[in-house]
Structure formats: structure tokens, C-alpha cells
Motif scaffolding. Structure first.
Motif, PDB file in Angstrom:
ATOM      1  N   SER A 316     -11.761 -37.560  -2.524  1.00  0.00           N
ATOM      2  CA  SER A 316     -11.274 -38.472  -1.494  1.00  0.00           C
ATOM      3  C   SER A 316     -10.591 -39.843  -2.145  1.00  0.00           C
ATOM      4  O   SER A 316      -9.556 -40.205  -1.458  1.00  0.00           O
ATOM      5  CB  SER A 316     -12.322 -38.700  -0.519  1.00  0.00           C
ATOM      6  OG  SER A 316     -13.206 -39.634  -1.057  1.00  0.00           O
ATOM      7  N   ILE A 317     -11.088 -40.048  -3.458  1.00  0.00           N
ATOM      8  CA  ILE A 317     -10.540 -41.464  -4.060  1.00  0.00           C
ATOM      9  C   ILE A 317      -9.046 -40.703  -4.666  1.00  0.00           C
ATOM     10  O   ILE A 317      -7.944 -41.440  -4.411  1.00  0.00           O
ATOM     11  CB  ILE A 317     -11.433 -41.615  -4.986  1.00  0.00           C
ATOM     12  CG1 ILE A 317     -12.505 -42.505  -4.356  1.00  0.00           C
ATOM     13  CG2 ILE A 317     -10.521 -42.488  -6.274  1.00  0.00           C
ATOM     14  CD1 ILE A 317     -13.324 -43.112  -5.396  1.00  0.00           C
ATOM     15  N   ILE A 318      -9.116 -39.513  -5.134  1.00  0.00           N
ATOM     16  CA  ILE A 318      -7.674 -38.935  -5.598  1.00  0.00           C
ATOM     17  C   ILE A 318      -6.976 -38.871  -4.398  1.00  0.00           C
ATOM     18  O   ILE A 318      -5.309 -39.169  -4.380  1.00  0.00           O
ATOM     19  CB  ILE A 318      -8.099 -37.722  -6.108  1.00  0.00           C
ATOM     20  CG1 ILE A 318      -8.811 -37.712  -7.497  1.00  0.00           C
ATOM     21  CG2 ILE A 318      -6.412 -37.142  -6.601  1.00  0.00           C
ATOM     22  CD1 ILE A 318      -9.360 -36.212  -8.029  1.00  0.00           C
ATOM     23  N   ALA A 319      -7.254 -38.469  -3.405  1.00  0.00           N
ATOM     24  CA  ALA A 319      -6.490 -38.409  -2.326  1.00  0.00           C
ATOM     25  C   ALA A 319      -5.728 -39.642  -1.725  1.00  0.00           C
ATOM     26  O   ALA A 319      -4.477 -39.524  -1.488  1.00  0.00           O
ATOM     27  CB  ALA A 319      -7.032 -37.974  -0.826  1.00  0.00           C
ATOM     28  N   ILE A 320      -6.443 -40.854  -2.001  1.00  0.00           N
ATOM     29  CA  ILE A 320      -5.649 -42.135  -1.560  1.00  0.00           C
ATOM     30  C   ILE A 320      -4.471 -42.267  -2.582  1.00  0.00           C
ATOM     31  O   ILE A 320      -3.391 -42.899  -2.099  1.00  0.00           O
ATOM     32  CB  ILE A 320      -6.655 -43.195  -2.091  1.00  0.00           C
ATOM     33  CG1 ILE A 320      -7.816 -43.141  -1.345  1.00  0.00           C
ATOM     34  CG2 ILE A 320      -6.039 -44.583  -1.847  1.00  0.00           C
ATOM     35  CD1 ILE A 320      -8.943 -44.145  -1.666  1.00  0.00           C
ATOM     36  N   PHE A 321      -4.377 -41.712  -3.697  1.00  0.00           N
ATOM     37  CA  PHE A 321      -3.403 -41.856  -4.728  1.00  0.00           C
ATOM     38  C   PHE A 321      -2.348 -40.587  -4.748  1.00  0.00           C
ATOM     39  O   PHE A 321      -1.570 -40.575  -5.630  1.00  0.00           O
ATOM     40  CB  PHE A 321      -3.778 -42.128  -6.095  1.00  0.00           C
ATOM     41  CG  PHE A 321      -4.588 -43.474  -6.233  1.00  0.00           C
ATOM     42  CD1 PHE A 321      -3.927 -44.791  -6.162  1.00  0.00           C
ATOM     43  CD2 PHE A 321      -6.122 -43.234  -6.100  1.00  0.00           C
ATOM     44  CE1 PHE A 321      -4.659 -45.826  -6.252  1.00  0.00           C
ATOM     45  CE2 PHE A 321      -6.799 -44.531  -6.275  1.00  0.00           C
ATOM     46  CZ  PHE A 321      -6.052 -45.628  -6.345  1.00  0.00           C
ATOM     47  N   GLU A 322      -2.351 -39.783  -3.642  1.00  0.00           N
ATOM     48  CA  GLU A 322      -1.681 -38.860  -3.783  1.00  0.00           C
ATOM     49  C   GLU A 322      -0.077 -38.952  -3.857  1.00  0.00           C
ATOM     50  O   GLU A 322       0.686 -38.255  -4.453  1.00  0.00           O
ATOM     51  CB  GLU A 322      -1.683 -37.857  -2.430  1.00  0.00           C
ATOM     52  CG  GLU A 322      -2.824 -36.966  -2.350  1.00  0.00           C
ATOM     53  CD  GLU A 322      -2.769 -35.932  -1.324  1.00  0.00           C
ATOM     54  OE1 GLU A 322      -1.888 -35.837  -0.547  1.00  0.00           O
ATOM     55  OE2 GLU A 322      -3.730 -35.134  -1.206  1.00  0.00           O
ATOM     56  N   ALA A 330       1.994 -35.923 -14.407  1.00  0.00           N
ATOM     57  CA  ALA A 330       1.422 -36.022 -15.670  1.00  0.00           C
ATOM     58  C   ALA A 330      -0.070 -36.799 -15.305  1.00  0.00           C
ATOM     59  O   ALA A 330      -1.010 -36.464 -15.941  1.00  0.00           O
ATOM     60  CB  ALA A 330       2.179 -36.720 -16.478  1.00  0.00           C
ATOM     61  N   LEU A 331      -0.053 -37.548 -14.290  1.00  0.00           N
ATOM     62  CA  LEU A 331      -1.364 -38.292 -14.099  1.00  0.00           C
ATOM     63  C   LEU A 331      -2.621 -37.273 -13.481  1.00  0.00           C
ATOM     64  O   LEU A 331      -3.449 -37.466 -13.956  1.00  0.00           O
ATOM     65  CB  LEU A 331      -1.037 -39.326 -12.942  1.00  0.00           C
ATOM     66  CG  LEU A 331      -0.298 -40.395 -13.009  1.00  0.00           C
ATOM     67  CD1 LEU A 331       0.040 -41.196 -11.828  1.00  0.00           C
ATOM     68  CD2 LEU A 331      -0.756 -41.366 -14.260  1.00  0.00           C
ATOM     69  N   PRO A 400       4.522 -45.626 -23.987  1.00  0.00           N
ATOM     70  CA  PRO A 400       3.216 -46.503 -24.395  1.00  0.00           C
ATOM     71  C   PRO A 400       2.602 -47.054 -23.128  1.00  0.00           C
ATOM     72  O   PRO A 400       1.499 -47.626 -23.144  1.00  0.00           O
ATOM     73  CB  PRO A 400       4.048 -47.703 -25.093  1.00  0.00           C
ATOM     74  CG  PRO A 400       5.370 -47.030 -25.307  1.00  0.00           C
ATOM     75  CD  PRO A 400       5.745 -46.316 -24.442  1.00  0.00           C
ATOM     76  N   ALA A 401       3.370 -47.501 -22.040  1.00  0.00           N
ATOM     77  CA  ALA A 401       2.708 -48.024 -20.798  1.00  0.00           C
ATOM     78  C   ALA A 401       1.673 -47.092 -20.460  1.00  0.00           C
ATOM     79  O   ALA A 401       0.419 -47.526 -19.729  1.00  0.00           O
ATOM     80  CB  ALA A 401       3.669 -48.249 -19.774  1.00  0.00           C
ATOM     81  N   LEU A 402       1.868 -45.758 -20.245  1.00  0.00           N
ATOM     82  CA  LEU A 402       0.977 -44.916 -19.776  1.00  0.00           C
ATOM     83  C   LEU A 402      -0.165 -44.771 -20.696  1.00  0.00           C
ATOM     84  O   LEU A 402      -1.166 -44.720 -20.320  1.00  0.00           O
ATOM     85  CB  LEU A 402       1.570 -43.343 -19.884  1.00  0.00           C
ATOM     86  CG  LEU A 402       0.748 -42.144 -19.314  1.00  0.00           C
ATOM     87  CD1 LEU A 402       0.151 -42.470 -17.872  1.00  0.00           C
ATOM     88  CD2 LEU A 402       1.502 -40.978 -19.365  1.00  0.00           C
ATOM     89  N   GLY A 403       0.020 -44.971 -22.072  1.00  0.00           N
ATOM     90  CA  GLY A 403      -1.174 -44.845 -23.166  1.00  0.00           C
ATOM     91  C   GLY A 403      -2.074 -46.043 -22.736  1.00  0.00           C
ATOM     92  O   GLY A 403      -3.255 -46.048 -22.671  1.00  0.00           O
ATOM     93  N   MET A 404      -1.339 -47.286 -22.453  1.00  0.00           N
ATOM     94  CA  MET A 404      -2.260 -48.704 -22.282  1.00  0.00           C
ATOM     95  C   MET A 404      -2.902 -48.328 -20.928  1.00  0.00           C
ATOM     96  O   MET A 404      -4.072 -48.636 -20.794  1.00  0.00           O
ATOM     97  CB  MET A 404      -1.201 -49.874 -22.040  1.00  0.00           C
ATOM     98  CG  MET A 404      -0.453 -50.345 -22.998  1.00  0.00           C
ATOM     99  SD  MET A 404      -1.383 -51.400 -23.999  1.00  0.00           S
ATOM    100  CE  MET A 404      -1.611 -52.828 -23.082  1.00  0.00           C
ATOM    101  N   LEU A 458      -4.864 -48.170 -11.735  1.00  0.00           N
ATOM    102  CA  LEU A 458      -4.154 -49.048 -12.833  1.00  0.00           C
ATOM    103  C   LEU A 458      -2.765 -48.475 -12.821  1.00  0.00           C
ATOM    104  O   LEU A 458      -1.886 -49.136 -13.134  1.00  0.00           O
ATOM    105  CB  LEU A 458      -4.669 -48.995 -13.953  1.00  0.00           C
ATOM    106  CG  LEU A 458      -5.988 -49.741 -14.193  1.00  0.00           C
ATOM    107  CD1 LEU A 458      -6.844 -49.374 -15.604  1.00  0.00           C
ATOM    108  CD2 LEU A 458      -5.646 -51.184 -14.012  1.00  0.00           C
ATOM    109  N   ALA A 459      -2.540 -47.237 -12.805  1.00  0.00           N
ATOM    110  CA  ALA A 459      -1.166 -46.532 -12.877  1.00  0.00           C
ATOM    111  C   ALA A 459      -0.374 -46.870 -11.780  1.00  0.00           C
ATOM    112  O   ALA A 459       0.905 -47.365 -12.038  1.00  0.00           O
ATOM    113  CB  ALA A 459      -1.387 -44.839 -13.050  1.00  0.00           C
ATOM    114  N   THR A 460      -0.754 -46.938 -10.751  1.00  0.00           N
ATOM    115  CA  THR A 460      -0.001 -47.297  -9.463  1.00  0.00           C
ATOM    116  C   THR A 460       0.363 -48.930  -9.446  1.00  0.00           C
ATOM    117  O   THR A 460       1.377 -49.354  -9.434  1.00  0.00           O
ATOM    118  CB  THR A 460      -0.949 -47.282  -8.107  1.00  0.00           C
ATOM    119  OG1 THR A 460      -1.332 -45.742  -8.057  1.00  0.00           O
ATOM    120  CG2 THR A 460      -0.290 -47.466  -6.825  1.00  0.00           C
ATOM    121  N   ALA A 461      -0.721 -49.580  -9.858  1.00  0.00           N
ATOM    122  CA  ALA A 461      -0.616 -51.201 -10.009  1.00  0.00           C
ATOM    123  C   ALA A 461       0.532 -51.424 -11.072  1.00  0.00           C
ATOM    124  O   ALA A 461       1.272 -52.585 -10.927  1.00  0.00           O
ATOM    125  CB  ALA A 461      -1.974 -52.076 -10.135  1.00  0.00           C
TER     126      ALA A 461
END
Lengths: 466, 466
Positions: A316-322, A330-331, A400-404, A458-461
Motif C-alpha cells: 500500500s506504500i508503493i501504491a501511494i507512489f504509483e 526504473a524505480l 547521478p541524481a538517481l544514484g544519490m 526521496l525519488a518523488t521529492a
């Protein structure tokens, strides 16, 4: 028995391999003779074996052939063999016997072994067996059954040597020599006062080495570990281990000597109690390969359903970020890495904490030190893994941002995992819940949920998906 | 010691709580006195304790305060306390002593305990300690050190009672009474032939109960379990447990009696060996809360990096299906459930298999039976979980086809998990690799990868995303 059982170093034992496991050829040979109706040949093979090895032979025989084997070697299948047998295997064989036969076996055993056989029977059968016993044996077994399961009262023997403190070594020797009924199964004698309270113990080697005119009270050790009759067998085992005991006096609530526990009765408990944490943590119940399939299924499926519940929380946490995932698929590929490695880190800490609690190494005095130790280990582990995954992802995805983002999420989750791994078992232990039984579900839920939340959050933010 | 150590049932011991754990107030009180320089008060509190409890007190004292405590109660810190101490704690204290002091401690201990203290020292310090010992002790310890670590040779004591077979009980009694140098730490005596090969054992209770004119050879048990001097301690522990031994003769490759192992030396090995599987399976190394942080980090990070590797495999399987996920993001939400519950099912089977292998319950004779048993349990577990998740998903997503897909994937993964959980440890064991150490990585990789493959593969093939 007249045969000498030689060790593998001297002469290879025909029935066992070098690791003390029974050879498959030996098992087949015995069962082959049983199938052919050649009971003499089967008996000839089995007769030299130790009762513990005969018990193993039954465990290694397929369920449906065990009764035929028992019939073929019935005279070798004595009480000692039953005492050594895995409980599930024993139950299968005992069920086929009538109460008189079970009573005959029980009468030959020490009280603790007889109780072990009888306590698992259905109540009606139990009563039938008890009726078939002679009054002394029945009284002893009924008294043992009156104590809680897995308590010192069920483990102890009533046959022991207790002498008054005013006796000399000579009195003790005369007493031991002149009473044929006494047990030979003792390693220490107990010295008691007028109220039958134990006041000291005497190793047999001291009695053998001391002049006969000396008083027992002058050679006995006054320092002794007494076991309350209602103590849990796990505590009994820990005491035996901690104080390196060979035998110990069991006392009733008034402090009177009521029985004795010897180390050979405790050794298998030490092994079981230490080994069962791994089975409990995994949610495998008893985890005995001799357990009937349906019982294993019932024990395990409960935990799988519980695990399904915790997986739904993570889901359900994943669902928030659909929405975020839809923008950057890739996420979805990377998110199980953060959850999985975090889960592993949590399991490491949890295993260490559960063992330290079970062995009384982790107490209130060192709780904070242990928590801070786990945080420091988590910081080191987290930094290492974060650098590896961060650099790898930055390079492979040329992002690089995805790596961070994944590095920061990994660091966060490993620290949370370390905290959950130590705090969950501690919290359960404080509430007197066995931490081995239920820690896993909570720790996994935490590391899964927090892994997904940290990474996708973090990916969203960070806005890398836009 | 003159004090009587009473049990918690009779009189609460001031230093221990009802679970035999040392009370935090007691630890603080002792350390408070040490800080105040009031060594008399500290000694008064510590003196009544058993050496094992004094050892616990050191374990519960913060690292930086242990040496001050040792200095304050130095006369109570005897060899027995060091023998009972956790090895990491002991090393910290021993490092602060000079070789002569260590030699003094070692000289007071049984060979096996002295070896345990010396074997972990650096070679140079070890040599210095050995030089400071008197020649007899040095020879005994050097001989013990010549055997492999964790072997019977390091565990055994050389002090034992061996008598020739032609002696009578009377001869034995005279010998024991007239030789003051003999050990008192024995529970059985060994009967040897002219080549000093053990031919039987005699419990002390038999000697006490038998008339003096009877020959030892007529009362001894000829059946005995002999321990080869190079046997691994885990095998030694299993033998003690299986045959309920109190002591056993250790023999050299020529079959001659060279030492004796007693059950009190084996009890902590039984506990450690049974307890360490859980730590190994989780990848937590030694898993000792007294281990220095850097050592724990090194032990654990290796497995986290290995886990990262296997997570990448699972991740690359997801990557294959990125197109499918892009079409239906709900798949990303649901896929960790299939992998997670499968992982749990695999861990259950793996824990059961690892324990059965470690206790010699699972041998070649019942391998196929055990595998088929696990498959049947997996079918039952798989059906149950598949129905629950299938119906749930079909209802929540109002998509019966998606429910069918996740049910089929779950069923598949739980069966694969059951197979991996039993086959991976078995395969490692066959190759003489400890299944507890490395099974986890392979089983988790299998259940993660197959979970994603089954779910995303079936979703793609079924065309539900289109």
C-alpha cells in the motif's frame, strides 16, 4: 551388553559413517531382512546397537514400515529405545500398543522418561496406562504429571541419595553398600537437615578420597544451586550450563528436597532450546522433520498469512507512489533492492539480539550499550552499501541524481533496520513475549515499508522523475 | 567458599533477578563503589558470587570501566572467573596483564580452560606466557595447542583415573585414597589394558556399591564411546548428547588413552553450536554482543554486499518486464508480495533443513522422504495463500484475471521456495560446505527472482495489461 562399541578411529563401526550418521546401506539391509521375514538376520544387525542408534534406525525407516520393524525386533525394542526416540516417531509406535504394553515400558524407565512417553498420550489412554502400573510407579508418574509441562518437576528423578548431616563418610559407604534397592544413577549425594532441606552436596570422588571417620558435613560443598520444582526447563538448562552442574537438587516451595535433575536429562534441552530459535524466527513451528505434514502445514501457514498481511502494508506504500513509478519505471526495478538489503540487515541484528536475550547476555544493564553498538554497526554497513549501490546505479543509468536517491534511501533503511532489529525483540521480551516467535514479522514489515517509502519518497521529492 | 548460594525460590539472591539475570541495581552499586574508590564495599558485594556470575558482572560493565573493576576486586578475579568469561571481554582484560600474570592464571586452570585463554593471544604473547609456566604445565598446554582448534585434543583434560583390568575394587579404593596428587574432578574411571588402551569404564556409583574383592573388569561397562583426539568439537558434543555421556575417554590414532572429556566442558559447546546456526543463516557472523564493532561490521557487511548482488539479479528480472509495468503500474505494487511471502516460505523450509542436518536427523536414508514431505507442505501452503491473495486482489482491483495471475504466481513461488529451501542446504552439505553459512543467499535469490518472474511473466503472457 557384552559388545564393545569401538570408535570410528579404531575400527569403523559398520552401521555408522564417519560423521556418526547411520549408513543408508545399513538401514536398507535391516529393512530388507524384515521384508524377507528373516527376523533373525535383522536382529543380528540391530543387537549390537546402542539404544540411541536403534531409535535413529526407526526415525530413518519410512513411516509405513516402522511397525513391521518393531514387530521383527520387538525384544530389542526396550524402554531405553523408546526414551531416546523422536516424539513423533514414538507416538506412531505407542499408538499401536495396548495400555498394558505401554505400562510395561513405562515401569522400566526413570520417572522423567516415563512421563515423557505418557504426557503426550490422549487422556483416556493415559488413564488406562496409569491403571496398569503398579501403585508406586503410578504415584510417582501422577505426581510428575501434576507439575506444569516443561517444568523441573517433570524432568526430575525421585531416586536419589540423601543423607543426614551428622553421618560420617563410613556411614555413607555402609548405607550405599547395604541397600540393594538404591539407584546407581547418581553422581553426587545430597546432605539434608532434619526438615529434609538440602544443605550441601558431595561429589562421589570426594567420598572415595576421604577417610571414613570424617563427617560428611566437613567435606560437602555448602554452595549449591537449588532448582525450584516449578522452574521452567529452559531456566534449568541455563543454570546447568552456567554453573557447569552434573546434578542438582530440586526443592518444593518449602525448600525440601523432592528430586534430582542430572545433566544427561538437561543436555538435549540445552540443544533444543538453543536450536529452536532459528525455527521460531523463520515461523517454522517445531520444525521437526518427523512431524506429520498437516501439523507442519498448520504451524507454517499461520506465519505465511501474517507475512501476507505485512506485505500488504508495504504494497500500500508503493501504491501511494504509483504516479511516480508511472513516470519512471526504473524505480520499480530498483525498489526491491532497498527493501531486500534492509531486510537482511534487520535480520542480522534481530538474530544477534534474540540469541543474546535467550542466553541472558543482554540485560537491563547493557541495553543502551547494545542499542548504541547496533547503531554504530548500522552506520558503517549503511555507508558501505550506500556507496556501492549509489555509484553503481549512477553509472549504469547514467543518472547521478538517481544514484544519490538510492544511496540515501539505502542508508536510511539500513539504520532503520538496525534499530528495528534490536528494538523489536527487546520490546517483546519486556512484555514477556518470546522474541524469537514474533520479531520477524515486525522487522520485515518495517524494513520493507521503510525501504519503499524512503526510496520512492526521496525519488518523488527530489523531482528526478520530472 | 563458605557461603550457601540459595535459590530464588528459597531466598531471593540480591544480585540476580528471578530469571537469573544480574540486576542492573547490583551492577550500578558495584561500579559506584569502584568509582568512589571504596574497594572494600565493592569486594563485599562481589565476594559471595559464583565465578560465572563474576564473569557476567564484567560482561555487563561498560568496556572502559572493566579494568578499574578488575583492579578493585583483583583478588576475587581468579582463574575460574577468566574461564567463565566471554572471550571478547576476557581478551580485553588479558591484554592489560603481563605474561607472568597470565601464566599464573593459566597454571591454576585445567588444561582445556588454560588453552582457551592462551589460544586467542598473539603468538609473541603466547610464547612469553608459555615460558613463564612451569615445565609440566607448559608441556601439557603445548601438546594441547598442537591439536587443531575446536578439536577433542583441545577440549580434553589429561588428569584422569586409569586402572589396569586385573585390579579389584579394593585396589582401586586404596589407590584413590593413598594418592593425594590425583584429581578430584572425575565421575568415571577408565580401565586400560597393557597397551594403555581403554577397555571399559566404571561409574563411581558402581565402585561405591560393589564389594571390595570383586574385580574391576567384572563391573565395568565394556560398551563405551571413545573420542578420537582429532574429532571436531561439534561431533564430540553430538556424541555426548546422543549417548547421554558424563565423561568419555579420548584416544590417539593408536587407540591409547590420552585424555578425558567431561560433560561440563561440552555443555557450552552444545549450546553454542545449536545457537550459532541462526546467526550464520542471518549472516551475522559470530553474533556476539561483546564483539568489537569493527569485527561485527566486517562479518556482516560481506553478507549485505552478497545480498546486494542477489538483489541485482532479481532487479534485472524486473527490468525485462518494464514495458508490462509501464502499461499497468499496479503490478509494481503487487509484485513484492509474491516475492516476500515466497521468501518467508523458503526460509521456513531452510531453517528446518539446516537444523535437521546439524543434528544428524537428516541423512541419505531419509533425504527423498524429506524432500517429498516439503513438497506436500508447499502444496498445502501454496494453495491456502494463493486462494487468499487471489480472491483479495480480484475483489480490491475488481479484476478477476489479475487475481488469477497473482494466485498462480504465488502458488508457483511457494513450491519453488519449498524446493530451494530443502535442496540448497542439502547440496551445500553434500559438498561439505556448512549449509547454515550460505544457504540464505541462494534461497532468497531464488524466491525473489522466481517471484518476480512468475508474477510479471504470467501477467504479460495472460495479456491482462493490454
Amino acid at each position: 551388553m557384552s559388545e564393545t562399541r569401538l570408535s570410528s578411529a579404531e575400527l569403523p563401526e559398520p552401521s555408522l559413517d564417519e560423521d556418526d550418521r547411520m549408513k543408508p546401506e545399513f538401514v536398507s539391509a535391516v529393512l530388507g531382512h524384515v521384508d524377507d521375514g528373516d527376523t533373525e538376520a535383522a536382529r543380528a544387525l540391530v543387537e549390537p546397537l546402542h539404544p540411541a542408534d536403534i531409535a535413529d534406525l526407526f526415525e530413518l525407516t519410512p513411516v509405513e514400515r516402522r511397525r513391521a520393524l518393531a514387530a521383527a525386533i520387538s525384544d530389542l525394542l526396550d524402554a531405553d529405545v523408546f526414551a531416546e526416540m523422536n516424539e513423533h516417531v514414538r507416538e506412531g509406535l505407542i499408538d499401536a500398543l495396548d495400555p498394558a504394553q505401554v505400562a510395561e515400558i513405562a515401569a522400566e524407565l526413570d520417572t522423567d522418561d516415563a512421563v515423557a512417553i505418557i504426557e503426550d498420550m490422549e487422556e483416556e489412554d493415559q488413564r488406562a496406562v496409569l491403571r496398569a502400573l503398579d501403585p508406586d510407579d503410578r504415584a510417582a508418574i501422577e505426581e510428575a504429571l501434576s507439575f506444569p509441562e516443561e517444568s523441573a518437576g517433570r524432568l526430575m528423578q525421585r531416586d536419589l541419595i540423601a543423607v543426614p548431616e551428622h553421618w560420617t563418610i563410613g556411614n555413607v559407604l555402609d548405607y550405599l553398600r547395604s541397600n540393594e534397592d538404591l539407584t546407581t544413577d547418581f553422581w553426587e549425594i545430597f546432605v539434608v537437615d532434619a526438615q529434609h532441606k538440602p544443605i550441601g552436596t558431595c561429589k562421589l570422588s570426594w567420598i572415595l578420597r576421604t577417610p571414613v571417620e570424617i563427617a560428611v558435613a566437613d567435606v560437602m560443598a555448602r554452595e549449591q544451586t537449588l532448582i525450584p520444582v516449578d522452574m521452567d526447563q529452559e531456566e534449568v538448562a541455563l543454570r546447568f550450563q552456567k554453573y557447569a552442574l552434573i546434578s542438582a537438587a530440586v526443592i518444593d516451595p518449602l525448600g525440601r528436597l523432592v528430586g534430582m535433575i542430572t545433566v544427561d536429562d538437561v543436555v538435549h534441552i540445552i540443544q533444543e532450546e538453543a536450536g529452536e530459535d532459528i525455527l521460531k524466527l523463520s515461523g517454522a513451528g517445531d520444525g521437526d522433520i518427523n512431524e506429520p505434514v498437516l501439523e507442519s502445514y498448520k504451524a507454517r501457514v499461520r506465519w505465511l498469512i501474517a507475512n501476507l498481511g505485512t506485505a500488504l502494508v508495504a504494497s500500500s506504500i508503493i501504491a501511494i507512489f504509483e504516479g511516480t513509478i508511472a513516470q519512471m519505471v526504473a524505480l520499480a526495478t530498483l525498489m526491491p533492492i532497498v527493501a531486500g538489503v534492509g531486510g537482511n540487515a534487520g535480520t542480522q541484528t534481530m538474530a544477534v539480539t534474540v540469541r543474546a536475550l535467550a542466553t541472558n547476555q543482554l540485560t537491563q544493564s547493557n541495553t543502551w550499550r547494545t542499542i548504541s553498538r547496533e547503531i554504530r554497526i548500522a552506520l558503517l554497513n549503511g555507508s558501505t552499501v550506500a556507496v556501492v549501490i549509489g555509484v553503481g546505479v549512477a553509472a549504469v543509468f547514467a543518472n547521478p541524481a538517481l544514484g544519490m536517491v538510492i544511496a540515501a534511501a539505502m542508508m536510511t533503511n539500513i539504520i532503520i533496520a538496525g534499530l528495528a532489529g534490536v528494538l523489536v525483540p527487546l520490546a517483546l521480551d519486556r512484555r514477556d513475549i518470546d522474541p524469537a516467535v514474533s520479531s520477524s514479522v515486525f522487522v520485515t514489515m518495517t524494513t520493507d515499508s521503510m525501504g519503499f517509502l524512503a526510496f520512492l519518497g526521496l525519488a518523488t521529492a527530489s523531482g528526478i522523475t520530472g
